[in-house]
Design an enzyme around this catalytic site. Sequence first.
Site, mmCIF file in Angstrom:
data_model
loop_
_atom_site.group_PDB
_atom_site.id
_atom_site.type_symbol
_atom_site.label_atom_id
_atom_site.label_comp_id
_atom_site.label_asym_id
_atom_site.label_seq_id
_atom_site.Cartn_x
_atom_site.Cartn_y
_atom_site.Cartn_z
ATOM 1 N N VAL B 11 45.812 24.276 -57.804
ATOM 2 C CA VAL B 11 46.237 25.728 -57.872
ATOM 3 C C VAL B 11 46.866 26.233 -56.320
ATOM 4 C CG1 VAL B 11 45.585 27.976 -58.072
ATOM 5 C CG2 VAL B 11 44.615 26.183 -59.500
ATOM 6 N N ARG B 43 39.487 18.621 -45.530
ATOM 7 C CA ARG B 43 39.909 17.611 -45.053
ATOM 8 C C ARG B 43 41.419 17.551 -44.559
ATOM 9 N NH1 ARG B 43 39.463 13.359 -48.614
ATOM 10 N NH2 ARG B 43 39.033 15.046 -50.036
ATOM 11 N N LYS B 103 35.589 31.832 -60.819
ATOM 12 C CA LYS B 103 34.667 32.527 -62.043
ATOM 13 C C LYS B 103 33.274 32.384 -61.675
ATOM 14 C CE LYS B 103 35.934 28.578 -64.146
ATOM 15 N NZ LYS B 103 37.169 27.900 -64.074
ATOM 16 N N LYS B 203 32.882 33.043 -67.552
ATOM 17 C CA LYS B 203 34.239 34.070 -68.074
ATOM 18 C C LYS B 203 33.389 35.132 -68.864
ATOM 19 C CE LYS B 203 36.991 30.179 -67.509
ATOM 20 N NZ LYS B 203 37.706 28.975 -68.362
#
Lengths: 430, 430
Positions: B11, B43, B103, B203
Amino acid sequence: MRLALLGCGTVGAEVVRLLHEQAADLTARVGAPIEIAGIAVRRMGRDRGPLPVDPALFTTDALGLVKRDDVDVVVEVVGGIEPARTWLVEALRSGKSAVTANKALLAEDGGSLHDAAAEGQADLYYEAAVAGAIPLLRPLRESLHGDRITRVTGIVNGTTNFILSAMDATGAGFTEALEEATELGYAEADPTADVEGFDAAAKAAILASLAFHSRVTAADVHREGITGVTAADVASAKAMGCTIKLLCIASRGPDSTGADSVSVRVHPAMIPRTHPLASVGDAFNAVFVEAEAAGQLMFYGRGAGGSPTASAVLGDIVAVARNRLAGVRAPSESVYADLPVRPMGEAVTRYHISLDVADRAGVLATVAGVFAKRDVSIATVRQSGRADDASLVVVTHGAPEAALAATVEELRGLDIVRSIASVLRVEGGA
Amino acid sequence: MRLALLGCGTVGAEVVRLLHEQAADLTARVGAPIEIAGIAVRRMGRDRGPLPVDPALFTTDALGLVKRDDVDVVVEVVGGIEPARTWLVEALRSGKSAVTANKALLAEDGGSLHDAAAEGQADLYYEAAVAGAIPLLRPLRESLHGDRITRVTGIVNGTTNFILSAMDATGAGFTEALEEATELGYAEADPTADVEGFDAAAKAAILASLAFHSRVTAADVHREGITGVTAADVASAKAMGCTIKLLCIASRGPDSTGADSVSVRVHPAMIPRTHPLASVGDAFNAVFVEAEAAGQLMFYGRGAGGSPTASAVLGDIVAVARNRLAGVRAPSESVYADLPVRPMGEAVTRYHISLDVADRAGVLATVAGVFAKRDVSIATVRQSGRADDASLVVVTHGAPEAALAATVEELRGLDIVRSIASVLRVEGGA
């Protein structure tokens, strides 16, 4: 937070009821109570049923009400271009927040409203103008602002969706299905705005403006209604595993010179039954959005009716009231992209054409030649029948509308073509 | 507008790419360029493919990056409770805007984040935390604020929806379908969080909090996964015209004392194939919302994946950046309703029970008596087979979960009941 309500028909009365019933919740959500300063109506005497509101609040002087100093927010649910435009422009210019459900005005002359909002540094919200209760404009205006929307495909008119769903379910013709819709209250006495696609075209213009950050008006929208859709068309669609829907389609892409542009159109089209929009039945609305990063999204719900529309209006009232209390305004109209609208002839569509032809050797070759001449590529062709009964069903790949229309015209003139039984656009396919 | 990115996995890398690719559009929409001030990673050496960003921006000191004075917005896409919580709390307390897709953290301890946001008068946005690219939280937080939401029913986990869709399509068992999902990359090597419902429960807590203006945490959610769903269950559902989905269900209603309360649960359930959620296939997500005035709404789209999640993150970045430039913040957490969560035993559900019974006179009467004793009303009963093969399929009306569970327990103890082949909850029916 004091509110002027312009109009007290089905939606207006429901707004009044919800403001009363949910007063405690709304106060908690806004941070201050919302009070009705006045309600402008055309005629004082009309029976509006029992409304939880002081009768002294009613007035026939809408403009006077809008101009009052003790009004913070103007809510317009009258509809039509004038006098709604005058009232809203007056409200916005003087710095009052405005909430409207007026799709016709927004589509024809939204620019005037946005300009007035900019002048008065005021909020203009209109979630109820498209797809009623479905929270759609705020996601387009805000949630997807980090993405690039490429296409919006919507079923945005409940009346026509009810009629087409009925035709699909029962095999009825348009007239019969329209009669049923009228009886059940899904179609108005004069159904022109719905069945001829004017209502959907207005919403298409609003959606395209938001999706593509450009001003698009109703005049920019290519519009075809559903009065020409026949039971035979519906049967053809079924045979292809499709259903017919009145779609509004706004897409972004290159025009004939390669420049970035927008195409906006409303017309009936076949879509595969496996497409998420195909299962949107009855008077429901749904809008399918394609964006580069987000992929495919769909928003579904009730597109009309007093309560659903009032829900959207109240959501906007809460938003503008909060903004006022915080001393801020929402992002203003976003038209920086300023994309041109390309003509319908340059829209890329696909055709499904059903022809009655002479059963002669070489018919297919002749027909295929007409498509080839205009660079229209054929996806599938189905030939059936014998002697006087022979028929051809041709489905094309995507091609410019102008080339497809010219192809159909030439086919119509061929002596081996007895008649063209059905011409339908195909959308939502692979 | 300077941004600290915490995490640069799938993402995060996509966020970097989109910020670069759409820089001109984003600048136009925000009103100022968005620059990356730094990217914190665990890292340094890892191969992240070609990213359009100065390698000098990478750091392993996330907290140091968050604390830098030249950072306006902190974007967290690392996941997990710690150290993400420490970073976000630090950012928010010091008045920086935060965007997160986390979430698990929001569901376990969203309160800490909201409190920190209130303390620092900062924006906290998390559209990507539920249902990926689907603009859902903003409509719940804002568009429906003039309405009263009564129920939210969602398919919010793509992995389990892929598995259940495959079982439905092919008749495969759970293990086989899970293997296919793993091979195709829809399930992780350790699929526990997905198949046991932990992800969906997180969720569900976030959705319930927003829908009902109350703080609901993951611990409040009744959770059952799909590992117990068998091919026989799927076949039973099909015979009823239903399909099985892992649903998260948050509803508002009276508890056993009549007080307003919330019920939040995640479990597999049969839903009719005609329900809009039934056609949500593969790894897609959809959330069905019922509100008093708006009626039924559905939001559909991709719930996971780098690009869809990044789209939601970018939408939030644009929103918080605009707010900062305007010197305002979004409405803060709305928890004024402060509704209690009622125990699962008080949730009203419906059961579909498939029993293998002795083929003896009076079996149906005995079984019906067990239901009647606990006031569980039977909707339909189907008896079939003969001799050793006799079976009963009972579908109940809505009843408290505790009464239904006790009924099944008693049925299990009857000597005329050979075995209970399948117990499934039924949702979305009339």
